[in-house]
Design an enzyme around this catalytic site. Structure first.
Site, PDB file in Angstrom:
ATOM      1  CB  THR A 365       9.634  -0.275   7.151  1.00 46.61           C
ATOM      2  OG1 THR A 365       9.875  -1.126   8.266  1.00 46.61           O
ATOM      3  CG2 THR A 365       9.830  -1.071   5.873  1.00 46.61           C
ATOM      4  CG  ASP A 407       9.318  -9.034  10.964  1.00 48.15           C
ATOM      5  OD1 ASP A 407       8.358  -8.582  11.604  1.00 48.15           O
ATOM      6  OD2 ASP A 407       9.910  -8.382  10.080  1.00 48.15           O
ATOM      7  N   GLY A 457       4.364  -2.811   7.847  1.00 48.19           N
ATOM      8  CA  GLY A 457       4.258  -4.099   8.540  1.00 48.19           C
ATOM      9  C   GLY A 457       3.365  -5.051   7.769  1.00 48.19           C
TER      10      GLY A 457
HETATM   11  O1  DON Z   1       9.794  -7.164   7.168  1.00 50.35           O
HETATM   12  C1  DON Z   1       8.692  -6.856   7.600  1.00 50.35           C
HETATM   13  O2  DON Z   1       7.653  -7.292   7.165  1.00 50.35           O
HETATM   14  C2  DON Z   1       8.610  -5.826   8.716  1.00 50.35           C
HETATM   15  N1  DON Z   1       9.803  -5.833   9.487  1.00 50.35           N
HETATM   16  C3  DON Z   1       8.326  -4.474   8.132  1.00 50.35           C
HETATM   17  C4  DON Z   1       8.072  -3.460   9.195  1.00 50.35           C
HETATM   18  C5  DON Z   1       7.334  -2.274   8.723  1.00 50.35           C
HETATM   19  O3  DON Z   1       6.965  -2.146   7.580  1.00 50.35           O
HETATM   20  C6  DON Z   1       7.021  -1.246   9.723  1.00 50.35           C
HETATM   21  N2  DON Z   1       6.268  -0.172   9.128  1.00 50.35           N
HETATM   22  N3  DON Z   1       5.395   0.434   9.504  1.00 50.35           N
END
Ligand code: DON
Length: 554
Positions: A365, A407, A457
């Site tokens: 991300t 998610d 995340g």
């Molecule tokens: O939209 C979200 O919250 C997740 N798919 C984001 C994933 C993410 O930030 C992974 N990073 N380390």
């Protein structure tokens, strides 16, 4: 005299309409030097921050395939200087029409591990190509063919493998090997390529060219779409051409609020970011954080996190499908209630909070921040979810598909890869957007403006919270992105923290208050921050030293 007053009032009104202060330069910070450079190339070619955002997003899609891409989605928070117009471009993926709420459960009703993470069944319908076409057309000055040029070039000429690329590819080796097209592009003889090896993506260049020539149709209809659907289905996916043809970008009103004289503008649902951030800030506004010991300050911040993440699990989801009590969750009165439930000396146990009604790492991300010389701003967080998304690439498209379906809450109360639990509000449904934590944010007062965000995340929102508190405490851009981090997300009931975040005395004090401590092995987050100090007329940008990004001001 009265007339004269009226004239003055009118002049002041007109002046304030036009005259947003202009910054002393332009600033771009992103997770990859090639993307930052592409942004400046587009500004120099006469583009504005929005054209630059298209270019930066598209280059990141090429050079950070483990983070975001045409096969993924994201949120772009825009501020137009001319009239102060603010909007969040929601390019989040949606569940395919053939998706259903129990699609990741076995016959006994148990979640099948991996099904929502690896391979074509894990992929939502991508939103990024439609979002880029939308932003370019509605807010940009340049044609898509110009703003996508740096990405097409990067796909053809390639980018060098770095140690970070190696780490991500190694982590997702199995998923990449399972997809012959992905393995050909991202591996070398089915192994993690050496540092310096150049990754070229001619198929992706062709897909980008189709987008540049025909706008969204180039991706969602015609030859590219046909291939995406046919190859996905052949590999066990459930996409239909109607999924792609029907994908819609949504313009949403950002979530806004105030914290100690600062205006906060952040991501709206289907991101949980803005609401959760505001709940926490509203709770914390009642404490004099600067006057407290580190342990007590941390205690209050953690208790705010715990409560806001509990509400996230219960109430938040795609606003097209569920009614979110947004006004309550972001109100000062509700925050006061939450604050009153905090014991100043003792940790609340998450299990003692009202249970979530279940009736029904941070280098993948990516985030970037842009401020142009006119004062237009973009904060954007983009994702394919897990590193290299689902690992699946439909043959001949160069498009690596996301695994954003993870998610969703596959089953009420069962945690996803980030340990987040959810409920009915975030259950899978056809055409629904999965809840996100991505939180592109503006933090602004008369004197300071921060454009901030990060991957990570479930920890994204707490990182943006800590960053916001540091902005309002007057810290420098570099200190803010470097600061050691901690996080609490209601469940699991423990404070996760980077080594060095607390000294021994603070840890002992937190433990004494009843907090469970979970020191992390590594670091997390990849924060990108533009900070404009209007009083000092100083514009700075800082990239997280944990990542490989580049910040520049011109
Ligand atoms: O939209 C979200 O919250 C997740 N798919 C984001 C994933 C993410 O930030 C992974 N990073 N380390």
């Amino acid at each position: 005299m009265r007339q004269w007053n009226l004239v003055c009032f009118f002049l002041i009104f007109v002046f304030s309409l036009q005259a947003e202060e202009v910054p002393p330069g332009a600033a771009i910070v992103s997770a990859h030097p090639m993307a930052t450079r592409a942004g400046f190339e587009i500004l120099e070619a006469g583009g504005n921050a929005f054209d630059a955002a298209v270019a930066v997003s598209a280059v990141l899609a090429v050079v950070e395939p483990y983070s975001s891409g045409l096969g993924g989605g994201g949120f772009w928070l825009l501020h137009r200087a001319r009239d102060g117009h603010e909007v969040m471009i929601d390019g989040r993926e949606i569940a395919p029409l053939a998706a259903h709420r129990d699609m990741y459960l076995d016959s006994k009703g148990k979640v099948v591990p991996g099904l929502s993470v690896d391979g074509p069944l894990a992929a939502g319908i991508p939103g990024e190509p439609a979002a880029l076409a939308h932003i370019g057309k509605k807010y940009g000055r340049l044609p898509l063919s110009r703003s996508l040029a740096p990405a097409i070039r990067a796909a053809l000429e390639g980018f060098p493998v770095t140690p970070h690329y190696q780490k991500m590819a190694d982590f997702r080796l199995r998923a990449l090997r399972a997809s012959p097209a992905a393995a050909r592009v991202f591996l070398l003889d089915n192994k993690v390529p050496p540092v310096g090896h150049v990754i070229r993506q001619p198929d992706l260049a062709r897909t980008l060219e189709a987008l540049a020539r025909q706008g969204r149709k180039g991706f969602y209809q015609g030859a590219v779409a046909k291939r995406l659907v046919a190859q996905t289905r052949k590999a066990g996916g459930i996409w239909h051409s109607a999924d792609l043809a029907g994908y819609k970008v949504i313009e949403r009103k950002p979530v806004t609020g105030r914290y100690r004289g600062y205006r906060i503008t952040s991501a709206a649902p289907p991101s949980s970011g803005g609401i959760t951030l505001l709940t926490m800030l509203n709770v914390l506004e009642g404490f004099e954080l600067d006057r407290l010991s580190v342990a007590r300050r941390t205690h209050f911040i953690v208790e705010a996190m715990r409560r806001a993440y509990r509400d996230r699990a219960e109430y938040l989801g795609d606003p097209g499908f569920v009614t979110i009590p947004q006004t309550t969750l972001t109100s000062k009165a509700y925050a006061e209630q939450l604050r009153d439930s905090i014991d100043p000396d003792e940790a609340t146990r998450s299990e003692d909070l009202k249970p979530v009604a279940t009736s029904g790492s941070g280098f993948h991300t990516t985030h970037f921040s842009i401020l142009d010389k006119q004062g237009n701003r973009v904060a954007a967080t983009l994702s394919v979810n897990y590193p290299f998304g689902s690992g699946f690439m439909p043959e001949g498209t160069g498009v690596l598909l996301n695994d954003e379906m993870d998610d969703f809450s596959a089953k009420p109360g069962v945690p996803n890869v980030y340990g987040l639990i959810g409920a009915e509000a975030n259950a899978i449904a056809p055409g629904k957007r999965m809840l996100s934590s991505m939180s592109p944010t503006f933090v602004e007062s008369a004197n300071r403006l921060a454009i901030i965000g990060t991957p990570g995340g479930s920890r994204i929102i707490t990182m943006v919270l800590l960053g916001t508190l540091d902005v309002t405490a007057g810290q420098s851009a570099l200190d803010i992105v470097m600061a050691r981090r901690f996080h609490h997300q209601y469940l699991p009931d423990a404070i996760q923290f980077e080594k060095g975040a607390f000294d021994e005395d603070t840890l002992a004090e937190l433990q004494l208050m009843g907090h469970r401590l979970n020191p992390l092995d590594g670091t997390y987050g990849n924060m990108q921050l533009v900070l404009w100090d209007k009083n000092k007329k100083r514009l700075t940008a800082a990239t997280d030293p944990r990542g490989e990004g580049q910040a520049a001001v011109q």
